[in-house]
Design a protein around this motif. Structure first.
Motif, mmCIF file in Angstrom:
data_model
loop_
_atom_site.group_PDB
_atom_site.id
_atom_site.type_symbol
_atom_site.label_atom_id
_atom_site.label_comp_id
_atom_site.label_asym_id
_atom_site.label_seq_id
_atom_site.Cartn_x
_atom_site.Cartn_y
_atom_site.Cartn_z
ATOM 1 N N ALA A 172 6.702 94.035 91.667
ATOM 2 C CA ALA A 172 6.917 92.592 91.523
ATOM 3 C C ALA A 172 5.707 91.862 92.072
ATOM 4 O O ALA A 172 5.267 92.106 93.191
ATOM 5 N N LYS A 173 5.156 90.988 91.270
ATOM 6 C CA LYS A 173 3.995 90.213 91.700
ATOM 7 C C LYS A 173 4.411 88.765 91.847
ATOM 8 O O LYS A 173 4.581 88.052 90.872
ATOM 9 N N LEU A 174 4.599 88.359 93.071
ATOM 10 C CA LEU A 174 4.914 86.961 93.315
ATOM 11 C C LEU A 174 3.642 86.132 93.392
ATOM 12 O O LEU A 174 3.608 84.995 92.971
ATOM 13 N N VAL A 175 2.592 86.732 93.956
ATOM 14 C CA VAL A 175 1.306 86.062 94.096
ATOM 15 C C VAL A 175 0.269 86.932 93.396
ATOM 16 O O VAL A 175 0.186 88.133 93.666
ATOM 17 N N PRO A 176 -0.539 86.372 92.511
ATOM 18 C CA PRO A 176 -1.536 87.187 91.812
ATOM 19 C C PRO A 176 -2.603 87.728 92.757
ATOM 20 O O PRO A 176 -2.816 87.202 93.859
ATOM 21 N N ASP A 177 -3.277 88.781 92.311
ATOM 22 C CA ASP A 177 -4.295 89.430 93.142
ATOM 23 C C ASP A 177 -5.439 88.490 93.489
ATOM 24 O O ASP A 177 -5.969 88.532 94.597
#
Length: 165
Positions: A73-78
């Motif tokens: 799960a990616k809540l904040v992008p890299d």
């Protein structure tokens, strides 16, 4: 077919709540669209896991199958994390680079100034009024006969230093 309607129909199909006519139409749509068939398989798997979880007894440990590919799960992008890291490193380096414990010693050079007596106006009577610069300079020169005064002002934030008083 609309994505929302398709998803609701797939959930109803996996739970066994579709009428035979609607089930036949949905099956025809799934044969024509392989992407929709993949979504139907995923929904059926999720509903099957939910049935297993709800059917278990309290305190029973369930062994659920793990997906072949880990779900992340990616809540904040890299890129946002990289920007935060750069900002924190910049703050730390800036704090260490500009930190001083003692003020550096500055070389103060006295500027030669003319004695105050040289600034005095000739002794002619002053008729310019009560608030006169000439009168002030004359009174100052008469009150302080020492001609050798040096005032060094290093900065507008510090008091001037008096030498020769």
């Amino acid at each position: 077919m609309n994505e929302e309607i398709l998803e609701r129909l797939l959930i109803d199909r996996a739970s066994g709540a579709l009428s035979p006519d609607v089930e036949e139409l949905l099956a025809a749509h799934l044969r024509q669209n392989p992407d929709a068939q993949e979504a139907a398989t995923q929904i059926a798997d999720i509903l099957g896991l939910a049935r297993v979880a709800l059917a278990g007894q309290p305190g029973e440990v369930l062994s659920l199958p793990m997906p072949a590919e880990p779900v992340r799960a990616k809540l904040v992008p890299d890129w946002a994390w990289k920007m935060v890291a750069c900002f924190v490193c910049g703050l730390a380096l800036g704090g260490f680079a500009f930190r001083t414990r003692t003020a550096p010693a500055r070389l103060v050079q006295a500027v030669p100034t003319a004695p105050l007596a040289a600034l005095a106006v000739p002794t002619a009577p002053d008729t310019s009024g009560i608030w006169s610069v000439r009168r002030y300079r004359a009174a100052l020169a008469a009150a302080n006969p020492r001609p050798e005064k040096t005032i060094i002002w290093q900065s507008p934030l510090k008091k001037p230093t008096n030498y020769g008083l």
